[in-house]
Write an enzyme that holds these catalytic residues in place. Structure first.
Site, PDB file in Angstrom:
ATOM      1  N   CYS A 179      71.162  18.484  40.675  1.00  0.00           N
ATOM      2  CA  CYS A 179      69.733  18.753  40.861  1.00  0.00           C
ATOM      3  C   CYS A 179      69.215  17.814  41.934  1.00  0.00           C
ATOM      4  O   CYS A 179      69.537  16.624  41.919  1.00  0.00           O
ATOM      5  CB  CYS A 179      68.999  18.515  39.543  1.00  0.00           C
ATOM      6  SG  CYS A 179      67.216  18.789  39.647  1.00  0.00           S
ATOM      7  N   LEU A 180      68.436  18.333  42.873  1.00  0.00           N
ATOM      8  CA  LEU A 180      67.960  17.505  43.984  1.00  0.00           C
ATOM      9  C   LEU A 180      67.040  16.372  43.521  1.00  0.00           C
ATOM     10  O   LEU A 180      66.865  15.398  44.240  1.00  0.00           O
ATOM     11  CB  LEU A 180      67.245  18.371  45.031  1.00  0.00           C
ATOM     12  CG  LEU A 180      68.146  19.374  45.769  1.00  0.00           C
ATOM     13  CD1 LEU A 180      67.328  20.228  46.733  1.00  0.00           C
ATOM     14  CD2 LEU A 180      69.282  18.674  46.514  1.00  0.00           C
ATOM     15  N   HIS A 191      68.260  27.451  36.005  1.00  0.00           N
ATOM     16  CA  HIS A 191      67.972  26.041  36.300  1.00  0.00           C
ATOM     17  C   HIS A 191      66.560  25.910  36.902  1.00  0.00           C
ATOM     18  O   HIS A 191      65.776  25.045  36.496  1.00  0.00           O
ATOM     19  CB  HIS A 191      69.052  25.503  37.258  1.00  0.00           C
ATOM     20  CG  HIS A 191      68.862  24.070  37.664  1.00  0.00           C
ATOM     21  ND1 HIS A 191      69.739  23.071  37.302  1.00  0.00           N
ATOM     22  CD2 HIS A 191      67.895  23.468  38.410  1.00  0.00           C
ATOM     23  CE1 HIS A 191      69.315  21.915  37.805  1.00  0.00           C
ATOM     24  NE2 HIS A 191      68.202  22.124  38.484  1.00  0.00           N
ATOM     25  N   HIS A 246      62.770  24.319  35.525  1.00  0.00           N
ATOM     26  CA  HIS A 246      61.870  23.393  36.234  1.00  0.00           C
ATOM     27  C   HIS A 246      60.418  23.861  36.114  1.00  0.00           C
ATOM     28  O   HIS A 246      59.510  23.050  35.942  1.00  0.00           O
ATOM     29  CB  HIS A 246      62.216  23.336  37.734  1.00  0.00           C
ATOM     30  CG  HIS A 246      63.281  22.344  38.092  1.00  0.00           C
ATOM     31  ND1 HIS A 246      63.141  20.992  37.886  1.00  0.00           N
ATOM     32  CD2 HIS A 246      64.497  22.506  38.680  1.00  0.00           C
ATOM     33  CE1 HIS A 246      64.228  20.362  38.322  1.00  0.00           C
ATOM     34  NE2 HIS A 246      65.074  21.257  38.810  1.00  0.00           N
TER      35      HIS A 246
HETATM   36 NI    NI Z   1      66.970  20.993  39.726  1.00  0.00          NI
END
Ligand code: NI
Length: 191
Positions: A108-109, A150, A154
């Site tokens: 995940c960034l 994913h 968020h």
């Molecule tokens: Ni992410």
């Protein structure tokens, strides 16, 4: 414009996104900037919370491999080439999950350097709007369905570490704590 990617420890990552009601140039500019930011960070998905805006919007781009056939999916009941629908901006998504759960190592960034296995259903149907407000439907599996879940998480303020099995999470905990401390220091420096 490349935007700063929010890091674990910033409250916005735990916020549920507000539904998008205005499909205007501001929304389209944000989606474009998010695509640019995702490319700069070499990611395949990015949610609005990750650029500091808690709304129901994410972008994604599945890699296109020239020598491989496109993955199985349906976009509005058809199978257009992947490069025609990517990068994809998704507004106000609603998911119907199906299939057995399978594990896959995710990153995940907002969690640089942290990766871990997450179990998720393998198939889904997503109803959503584009940045003009037009309704669409995608049915997919594999990496396509993985990225959607994913990013959808968020938008609800749910992070991939929230979905990790304790056995997966435990060895990552010290790295996660260090990241949260670094984020707090960054936020203090900004205040
Ligand atoms: Ni992410």
């Amino acid at each position: 414009m490349v935007l700063r990617v929010t890091q674990y420890g910033e409250p916005v990552l735990k916020e549920k996104g507000a539904p998008v009601t205005e499909f205007n140039d501001e929304l389209r500019k944000l989606a474009d900037d998010m695509v640019e930011t995702m490319h700069a960070a070499e990611g395949i998905g990015l949610a609005a919370q990750q650029v500091g805006v808690a709304i129901q919007l994410f972008v994604m781009e599945l890699p296109v491999y020239e020598d491989e056939p496109d993955p199985e999916y349906q976009y509005d009941g058809k199978h257009p080439p992947l490069e025609l629908i990517m990068p994809l901006a998704v507004v106000n998504p609603v998911l119907e999950l199906a299939g057995e759960e399978a594990g896959y190592e995710e990153g995940c960034l907002s969690f640089p350097g942290i990766r871990g296995n997450v179990d998720r259903p393998t198939r889904l149907r997503m109803r959503f709007q584009d940045t003009e407000g037009n309704p669409h439907e995608i049915v997919c599996d594999g990496l396509f369905a993985r990225v959607i879940q994913h990013e959808y998480d968020h938008l609800q303020g749910v992070l991939f570490i929230d979905r990790m099995h304790p056995k997966v999470l435990r060895p990552l905990e010290s790295k996660i704590r260090r990241l949260r401390r670094a984020t707090r220091d960054f936020l203090k420096g900004k205040a």
